[in-house]
Design a protein around this motif. Structure first.
Motif, PDB file in Angstrom:
ATOM      1  N   GLN A 121     -34.827   9.717  32.641  1.00  0.00           N
ATOM      2  CA  GLN A 121     -33.735   9.255  33.496  1.00  0.00           C
ATOM      3  C   GLN A 121     -32.437   9.192  32.724  1.00  0.00           C
ATOM      4  N   GLN A 122     -31.361   9.487  33.439  1.00  0.00           N
ATOM      5  CA  GLN A 122     -30.058   9.609  32.806  1.00  0.00           C
ATOM      6  C   GLN A 122     -29.548   8.258  32.317  1.00  0.00           C
ATOM      7  N   PRO A 123     -29.085   8.168  31.063  1.00  0.00           N
ATOM      8  CA  PRO A 123     -28.451   6.927  30.635  1.00  0.00           C
ATOM      9  C   PRO A 123     -27.122   6.725  31.367  1.00  0.00           C
ATOM     10  N   VAL A 124     -26.710   5.485  31.473  1.00  0.00           N
ATOM     11  CA  VAL A 124     -25.478   5.145  32.176  1.00  0.00           C
ATOM     12  C   VAL A 124     -24.436   4.722  31.164  1.00  0.00           C
ATOM     13  N   GLN A 125     -23.274   5.349  31.246  1.00  0.00           N
ATOM     14  CA  GLN A 125     -22.174   5.020  30.340  1.00  0.00           C
ATOM     15  C   GLN A 125     -21.121   4.195  31.063  1.00  0.00           C
ATOM     16  N   SER A 126     -20.486   3.324  30.303  1.00  0.00           N
ATOM     17  CA  SER A 126     -19.357   2.563  30.832  1.00  0.00           C
ATOM     18  C   SER A 126     -18.363   2.332  29.712  1.00  0.00           C
ATOM     19  N   PRO A 127     -17.068   2.283  30.007  1.00  0.00           N
ATOM     20  CA  PRO A 127     -16.488   2.611  31.318  1.00  0.00           C
ATOM     21  C   PRO A 127     -16.502   4.120  31.556  1.00  0.00           C
ATOM     22  N   GLN A 128     -16.077   4.529  32.734  1.00  0.00           N
ATOM     23  CA  GLN A 128     -15.992   5.966  33.033  1.00  0.00           C
ATOM     24  C   GLN A 128     -14.784   6.583  32.370  1.00  0.00           C
ATOM     25  N   ALA A 129     -13.719   5.784  32.235  1.00  0.00           N
ATOM     26  CA  ALA A 129     -12.493   6.311  31.639  1.00  0.00           C
ATOM     27  C   ALA A 129     -11.734   5.196  30.939  1.00  0.00           C
ATOM     28  N   VAL A 130     -11.064   5.561  29.864  1.00  0.00           N
ATOM     29  CA  VAL A 130     -10.271   4.608  29.084  1.00  0.00           C
ATOM     30  C   VAL A 130      -8.958   5.275  28.703  1.00  0.00           C
ATOM     31  N   ILE A 131      -7.877   4.520  28.826  1.00  0.00           N
ATOM     32  CA  ILE A 131      -6.582   5.003  28.332  1.00  0.00           C
ATOM     33  C   ILE A 131      -6.100   4.014  27.276  1.00  0.00           C
ATOM     34  N   LEU A 132      -5.762   4.530  26.109  1.00  0.00           N
ATOM     35  CA  LEU A 132      -5.347   3.694  24.988  1.00  0.00           C
ATOM     36  C   LEU A 132      -4.015   4.159  24.430  1.00  0.00           C
ATOM     37  N   ASN A 160     -36.566  12.569  16.656  1.00  0.00           N
ATOM     38  CA  ASN A 160     -35.126  12.827  16.636  1.00  0.00           C
ATOM     39  C   ASN A 160     -34.803  14.295  16.777  1.00  0.00           C
ATOM     40  N   THR A 161     -35.774  15.124  17.063  1.00  0.00           N
ATOM     41  CA  THR A 161     -35.493  16.528  17.353  1.00  0.00           C
ATOM     42  C   THR A 161     -35.945  16.902  18.748  1.00  0.00           C
ATOM     43  N   GLY A 162     -36.234  15.888  19.567  1.00  0.00           N
ATOM     44  CA  GLY A 162     -36.618  16.147  20.951  1.00  0.00           C
ATOM     45  C   GLY A 162     -35.411  16.359  21.833  1.00  0.00           C
ATOM     46  N   LYS A 163     -35.675  16.629  23.117  1.00  0.00           N
ATOM     47  CA  LYS A 163     -34.584  16.870  24.053  1.00  0.00           C
ATOM     48  C   LYS A 163     -33.753  15.608  24.184  1.00  0.00           C
ATOM     49  N   LEU A 164     -32.489  15.827  24.479  1.00  0.00           N
ATOM     50  CA  LEU A 164     -31.585  14.723  24.767  1.00  0.00           C
ATOM     51  C   LEU A 164     -31.269  14.717  26.254  1.00  0.00           C
ATOM     52  N   ILE A 165     -31.203  13.519  26.795  1.00  0.00           N
ATOM     53  CA  ILE A 165     -30.701  13.340  28.149  1.00  0.00           C
ATOM     54  C   ILE A 165     -29.335  12.703  27.997  1.00  0.00           C
ATOM     55  N   PHE A 166     -28.313  13.368  28.544  1.00  0.00           N
ATOM     56  CA  PHE A 166     -26.944  12.913  28.354  1.00  0.00           C
ATOM     57  C   PHE A 166     -26.478  12.037  29.500  1.00  0.00           C
ATOM     58  N   GLY A 167     -25.652  11.069  29.148  1.00  0.00           N
ATOM     59  CA  GLY A 167     -24.970  10.281  30.155  1.00  0.00           C
ATOM     60  C   GLY A 167     -23.882  11.089  30.821  1.00  0.00           C
ATOM     61  N   GLN A 168     -23.230  10.479  31.783  1.00  0.00           N
ATOM     62  CA  GLN A 168     -22.238  11.193  32.587  1.00  0.00           C
ATOM     63  C   GLN A 168     -20.906  11.353  31.879  1.00  0.00           C
ATOM     64  N   GLY A 169     -20.747  10.674  30.753  1.00  0.00           N
ATOM     65  CA  GLY A 169     -19.528  10.843  29.963  1.00  0.00           C
ATOM     66  C   GLY A 169     -18.499   9.765  30.213  1.00  0.00           C
ATOM     67  N   THR A 170     -17.727   9.479  29.178  1.00  0.00           N
ATOM     68  CA  THR A 170     -16.582   8.554  29.257  1.00  0.00           C
ATOM     69  C   THR A 170     -15.361   9.308  28.752  1.00  0.00           C
ATOM     70  N   THR A 171     -14.360   9.401  29.601  1.00  0.00           N
ATOM     71  CA  THR A 171     -13.144  10.114  29.220  1.00  0.00           C
ATOM     72  C   THR A 171     -12.182   9.155  28.540  1.00  0.00           C
ATOM     73  N   LEU A 172     -11.799   9.499  27.326  1.00  0.00           N
ATOM     74  CA  LEU A 172     -10.874   8.677  26.543  1.00  0.00           C
ATOM     75  C   LEU A 172      -9.571   9.430  26.367  1.00  0.00           C
ATOM     76  N   GLN A 173      -8.484   8.787  26.718  1.00  0.00           N
ATOM     77  CA  GLN A 173      -7.167   9.387  26.512  1.00  0.00           C
ATOM     78  C   GLN A 173      -6.356   8.462  25.621  1.00  0.00           C
ATOM     79  N   VAL A 174      -5.914   8.989  24.496  1.00  0.00           N
ATOM     80  CA  VAL A 174      -5.084   8.225  23.574  1.00  0.00           C
ATOM     81  C   VAL A 174      -3.656   8.728  23.688  1.00  0.00           C
ATOM     82  N   LYS A 175      -2.750   7.808  23.991  1.00  0.00           N
ATOM     83  CA  LYS A 175      -1.337   8.180  24.155  1.00  0.00           C
ATOM     84  C   LYS A 175      -0.530   7.698  22.953  1.00  0.00           C
ATOM     85  N   PRO A 176       0.567   8.424  22.669  1.00  0.00           N
ATOM     86  CA  PRO A 176       1.407   8.007  21.527  1.00  0.00           C
ATOM     87  C   PRO A 176       2.050   6.645  21.773  1.00  0.00           C
TER      88      PRO A 176
END
Lengths: 110, 111
Positions: free
Chosen positions: B1-12, B95-111
């Protein structure tokens, strides 16, 4: 630093055609994988390969898919009869610890 | 089963810190973290193994709570180059088995 090489980088094919995606894993790695990523979505496991045979496959990896290591260096993924929903980025990976992914093949089925 | 990531998006802003969480409903052997920039392949950052061993990136740290089947990735003093989508990948055996990936967290770093 060692790399996983994938060719072609982009392939456009007509629905129903066969495609072969090629990968050259890192030479001393023993485990090889194919993953795919539909645009903007998560990376999905397709198949793992060890000791010249499939060690595990997902439900996505049906009879239309096959993998081979024909010559000890290349690792190929064949899709026999492509469907529109096969359009995705396909990543090859090899590992001895963390995965090293290739740069991917963008497959577009039209 | 897919792992759940949080948050979905971050702006820093540059220099700020971020934490990305990954949670699984299955017992885990290891957790991997990867960063993917737009149009590129995922790049390995870190692996955390059952039993506490971890290996990875100098400026990024992570934790793995085996009992809770959770992992967190800590990005400190973020740089513009940290921008991208972060995926956790979980393995239930070896540690060489298949990986199940989460849905991803988008990180945006601004100047």
């Amino acid at each position: 630093e060692p790399e996983v090489t994938q060719t072609p980088s982009h392939q456009v094919t007509q629905m129903g055609q066969e495609v072969i995606l090629r990968c050259v894993p890192i030479s001393n790695h023993l485990y090889f994988y194919w993953y795919r990523q539909i645009l903007g979505q998560k990376v999905e496991f397709l198949v793992s390969f060890y000791n010249n045979e499939i060690s595990e496959k997902s439900e996505i990896f049906d009879d239309q898919f096959s993998v081979e290591r024909p010559d000890g260096s290349n690792f190929t993924l064949k899709i026999r009869s492509t469907k529109l929903e096969d359009s995705a980025m396909y990543f090859c990976a090899s590992t001895s610890y963390g995965y090293t992914f290739g740069s991917g093949t963008r497959l577009t089925v039209v | 089963q897919q792992p759940v990531q949080s948050p979905q998006a971050v702006i820093l802003r540059e220099g700020e810190d971020a934490v990305i969480n990954c949670s699984s409903s299955k017992a885990l052997y290891s957790v991997h973290w990867y960063r993917q920039k737009h149009g590129e392949a995922p790049v390995f950052l870190m692996i955390l193994l059952k039993g506490g061993e971890q290996k990875g990136h100098e400026k990024i740290s992570a934790s793995f709570n085996e009992k809770k089947q959770q992992s967190s990735l800590y990005l400190t003093a973020s740089q513009l180059s940290y921008s991208g989508t972060y995926f956790c990948g979980t393995a239930s055996s070896g540690n060489t088995g298949k990986l199940i990936f989460g849905q991803g967290t988008t990180l945006q770093v601004k100047p």
